[in-house]
Every structure is written in structure tokens, then in C-alpha cells.
Design a protein around this motif. Sequence first.
Motif, PDB file in Angstrom:
ATOM      1  N   ASP A 203       1.028  -1.181   0.068  1.00  0.00           N
ATOM      2  CA  ASP A 203      -0.127  -0.065   0.056  1.00  0.00           C
ATOM      3  C   ASP A 203       1.011   1.226  -0.046  1.00  0.00           C
ATOM      4  N   GLY A 204       1.952   1.251   0.890  1.00  0.00           N
ATOM      5  CA  GLY A 204       2.724   2.281   0.775  1.00  0.00           C
ATOM      6  C   GLY A 204       3.402   2.665  -0.587  1.00  0.00           C
ATOM      7  N   TYR A 205       3.878   1.568  -1.114  1.00  0.00           N
ATOM      8  CA  TYR A 205       4.558   1.552  -2.578  1.00  0.00           C
ATOM      9  C   TYR A 205       3.663   2.155  -3.515  1.00  0.00           C
ATOM     10  N   LEU A 206       2.416   1.747  -3.570  1.00  0.00           N
ATOM     11  CA  LEU A 206       1.577   2.335  -4.517  1.00  0.00           C
ATOM     12  C   LEU A 206       1.160   3.682  -4.323  1.00  0.00           C
ATOM     13  N   GLY A 207       1.042   4.098  -2.875  1.00  0.00           N
ATOM     14  CA  GLY A 207       0.770   5.377  -2.327  1.00  0.00           C
ATOM     15  C   GLY A 207       1.913   6.263  -2.868  1.00  0.00           C
ATOM     16  N   PHE A 208       3.208   6.087  -2.955  1.00  0.00           N
ATOM     17  CA  PHE A 208       4.122   6.636  -3.660  1.00  0.00           C
ATOM     18  C   PHE A 208       3.935   7.327  -4.814  1.00  0.00           C
ATOM     19  N   PHE A 209       2.997   6.604  -5.695  1.00  0.00           N
ATOM     20  CA  PHE A 209       2.628   7.095  -7.171  1.00  0.00           C
ATOM     21  C   PHE A 209       1.684   8.305  -7.043  1.00  0.00           C
ATOM     22  N   LYS A 210       0.975   8.287  -6.121  1.00  0.00           N
ATOM     23  CA  LYS A 210      -0.293   8.997  -6.004  1.00  0.00           C
ATOM     24  C   LYS A 210       0.272  10.580  -6.085  1.00  0.00           C
ATOM     25  N   SER A 211       1.062  10.728  -5.457  1.00  0.00           N
ATOM     26  CA  SER A 211       1.871  12.111  -5.367  1.00  0.00           C
ATOM     27  C   SER A 211       3.085  12.330  -6.371  1.00  0.00           C
ATOM     28  N   TRP A 212       3.204  11.123  -6.981  1.00  0.00           N
ATOM     29  CA  TRP A 212       4.529  11.387  -7.989  1.00  0.00           C
ATOM     30  C   TRP A 212       4.199  12.218  -9.106  1.00  0.00           C
ATOM     31  N   GLN A 213       5.028  13.402  -9.195  1.00  0.00           N
ATOM     32  CA  GLN A 213       4.834  14.325  -9.955  1.00  0.00           C
ATOM     33  C   GLN A 213       4.515  14.125 -11.456  1.00  0.00           C
ATOM     34  N   PRO A 214       5.530  12.897 -12.122  1.00  0.00           N
ATOM     35  CA  PRO A 214       5.280  12.555 -13.451  1.00  0.00           C
ATOM     36  C   PRO A 214       3.930  11.895 -13.742  1.00  0.00           C
ATOM     37  N   LEU A 215       3.309  11.395 -12.868  1.00  0.00           N
ATOM     38  CA  LEU A 215       2.213  10.811 -12.851  1.00  0.00           C
ATOM     39  C   LEU A 215       1.149  11.789 -12.850  1.00  0.00           C
ATOM     40  N   VAL A 216       1.034  12.809 -11.885  1.00  0.00           N
ATOM     41  CA  VAL A 216       0.141  13.868 -11.718  1.00  0.00           C
ATOM     42  C   VAL A 216       0.266  14.630 -13.000  1.00  0.00           C
ATOM     43  N   LYS A 217       1.533  15.073 -13.508  1.00  0.00           N
ATOM     44  CA  LYS A 217       1.368  15.721 -14.722  1.00  0.00           C
ATOM     45  C   LYS A 217       0.868  15.203 -15.984  1.00  0.00           C
ATOM     46  N   ALA A 218       0.975  13.763 -16.186  1.00  0.00           N
ATOM     47  CA  ALA A 218       0.253  13.152 -17.462  1.00  0.00           C
ATOM     48  C   ALA A 218      -0.989  13.052 -16.914  1.00  0.00           C
ATOM     49  N   LYS A 219      -1.423  12.793 -15.986  1.00  0.00           N
ATOM     50  CA  LYS A 219      -3.024  12.918 -15.436  1.00  0.00           C
ATOM     51  C   LYS A 219      -3.702  14.007 -15.876  1.00  0.00           C
ATOM     52  N   GLU A 220      -2.858  15.337 -15.698  1.00  0.00           N
ATOM     53  CA  GLU A 220      -3.362  16.616 -16.167  1.00  0.00           C
ATOM     54  C   GLU A 220      -3.517  16.653 -17.458  1.00  0.00           C
ATOM     55  N   GLN A 221      -2.652  15.900 -18.221  1.00  0.00           N
ATOM     56  CA  GLN A 221      -2.902  16.074 -19.673  1.00  0.00           C
ATOM     57  C   GLN A 221      -3.866  14.744 -20.415  1.00  0.00           C
ATOM     58  N   GLY A 222      -4.679  14.113 -19.435  1.00  0.00           N
ATOM     59  CA  GLY A 222      -5.460  13.086 -19.839  1.00  0.00           C
ATOM     60  C   GLY A 222      -5.019  11.803 -19.852  1.00  0.00           C
ATOM     61  N   ALA A 223      -3.798  11.600 -19.373  1.00  0.00           N
ATOM     62  CA  ALA A 223      -3.230  10.211 -19.760  1.00  0.00           C
ATOM     63  C   ALA A 223      -2.981   9.422 -18.154  1.00  0.00           C
ATOM     64  N   GLU A 224      -3.791   8.484 -18.020  1.00  0.00           N
ATOM     65  CA  GLU A 224      -3.608   7.583 -16.742  1.00  0.00           C
ATOM     66  C   GLU A 224      -2.540   6.574 -17.061  1.00  0.00           C
ATOM     67  N   LEU A 225      -1.436   6.699 -16.757  1.00  0.00           N
ATOM     68  CA  LEU A 225      -0.315   5.832 -17.152  1.00  0.00           C
ATOM     69  C   LEU A 225      -0.273   4.701 -15.983  1.00  0.00           C
ATOM     70  N   LEU A 226      -0.798   4.831 -14.597  1.00  0.00           N
ATOM     71  CA  LEU A 226      -0.825   3.598 -13.836  1.00  0.00           C
ATOM     72  C   LEU A 226      -2.323   2.747 -13.772  1.00  0.00           C
ATOM     73  N   LYS A 227      -2.464   2.282 -14.841  1.00  0.00           N
ATOM     74  CA  LYS A 227      -3.605   1.666 -15.058  1.00  0.00           C
ATOM     75  C   LYS A 227      -4.045   0.396 -14.124  1.00  0.00           C
ATOM     76  N   PRO A 228      -5.247   0.101 -13.944  1.00  0.00           N
ATOM     77  CA  PRO A 228      -5.526  -1.129 -13.182  1.00  0.00           C
ATOM     78  C   PRO A 228      -4.659  -2.412 -13.251  1.00  0.00           C
ATOM     79  N   SER A 229      -4.641  -2.437 -14.576  1.00  0.00           N
ATOM     80  CA  SER A 229      -3.831  -4.017 -14.865  1.00  0.00           C
ATOM     81  C   SER A 229      -2.561  -3.796 -14.367  1.00  0.00           C
ATOM     82  N   MET A 230      -1.858  -2.622 -14.378  1.00  0.00           N
ATOM     83  CA  MET A 230      -0.283  -2.499 -14.056  1.00  0.00           C
ATOM     84  C   MET A 230      -0.345  -2.685 -12.360  1.00  0.00           C
ATOM     85  N   ILE A 231      -1.244  -2.183 -11.757  1.00  0.00           N
ATOM     86  CA  ILE A 231      -1.552  -2.245 -10.479  1.00  0.00           C
ATOM     87  C   ILE A 231      -1.434  -3.990 -10.058  1.00  0.00           C
ATOM     88  N   ASN A 232      -2.386  -4.614 -10.875  1.00  0.00           N
ATOM     89  CA  ASN A 232      -2.460  -5.998 -10.611  1.00  0.00           C
ATOM     90  C   ASN A 232      -1.209  -6.478 -10.841  1.00  0.00           C
TER      91      ASN A 232
END
Length: 258
Positions: A203-232
Amino acid sequence: MATLTEKQANEYLNARPTYPTIWYKVLAGRTSNHKVAWDVGTGNGQAALGVADYYEKVVATDINEKQISLAKPHPKVTYLHTPASMSDDDLVAKVGGENSIDLIVAAQSLHYFDLKRFYAIVRRVLRKEGGIIAVWVYNDLVVTPKVDAIMKRLVDSTKPYRTPTMNLAFDGYKAIEFPFKNIRLGTQGRPKALEIPHKLSLDGYLGFFKSWQPLVKAKEQGAELLKPSMINEFKEAWGDQNQVKDVAYRAFMLAGKL
């Protein structure tokens, strides 16, 4: 970082590692006096608290009020909100004045700064004799070969969304300007490689990504890079989802004097 929501600031606080105490001891051993330290871009105050073991007073500043509000109080640490609109003269006065700071640290934050402006302030407040500045960044997390392979795919997918600022961090500060005299703790173009040991749950590892700036920036541009399939995939590679693993963050330090 100044625009982190309260939720993201909390996730940042929960997911980030603790810097080794030996770092602060080594840095303190390089300064002639131990009266005042300045932690710039303090975030949750972690480096400020570490430095406080070796200095009489620590001034910890950040442009993000939410981060400051989450910082842990300490009798030696004064937390100050310093918005980007604050004048250089006001900032110099707030942190202690000209030629007053024994140690300046910037943990995981230098790449966000206006370096020309920041370094001009450093030259004003850092003690000319016996004062040092030290900055560091961590840019990779080592868990297990299986987990790390998935992480590499995720990191590679962020390349189109990274800003030049982010790339300075991903490059381990190898390309960042650092115009200070070498004190053999990492210098411009040759940062000192370090490791930050840490214990992390899934949970802590996956939590790291929630405030990870590259993923935040990608999401702002409409790209969800950490997909449910990758979480699995991460969950499967982790194994026992209740297991807390010994991990290591790869870190890089630069340090110098006037």
C-alpha cells in the motif's frame, strides 16, 4: 509542488523515506559553527527535523502552505511560508540576514527552484567562512527484480510528460547547475551516489505514485499511466500483499561552500 492538494500532500508525507541520520552528522561536521541552519523547500519538515539535532536553530521554508501545515513541530524549528512573490530582501531578512547561515539544505527540492534567484540569495545568507550548502535528490526505488521491471516500464512511459525540471531529478542532478566549491560530497556534474534504506508495504509503495509528479502531470494531460492492469502486475510481483519489504531509494548529493 506548490499546487499539491491537501490529499496529495498527505500522500507525499506517508510515502516518502526518512533520510539517514548520518547525512546530517557528516554535514554538521563540515560547518565551523552550529547556530543556524536553513531547510529550503522543507515540505513535510523531514530534513529540518534531522538538522535540528546539530544546530541551535533551524529555519524551514516552503512556498506550499499545505505542506507547512503538515510539518511536525519541533522546539528548534521555525516553519515559514515564503510565497514566490516574496522579495529577495524580505526572504533574506526572514531566514536570518546576510552572512548568518551555517548550513543550507534542500532535500528533493532544488530542481523546482529558480536557480539564478536562489543562488543569489545563498551567496548573501550563507556564512562566507565555514558555511556549506548541501542538496540531494532520490530518483529510483529498488524493491525486487520483478517489481523493479514493472517500475521501469512505468518510468519509461512518463518520458513524454516530464518537464525539464523533472528530468533534472531523474538524471540524479548530474546536469543541474551547482556553482560552489567542492568539499568532496558531490560537486557539479559529479553528484555523490547514496542509498536511503526504507521499509515499505505494498500500500505504501502504490501510495508513492499518487503524489509522484510525472504521473500527476500525465493525468493533467489526460493520460492515466498507472492503469488497473499495471497495479495488478505490481500486486502479483510483490507476493504476500501484507509483507513489508526492505527497499532502497537511490539518492544523489551535491555539497559545497562559497
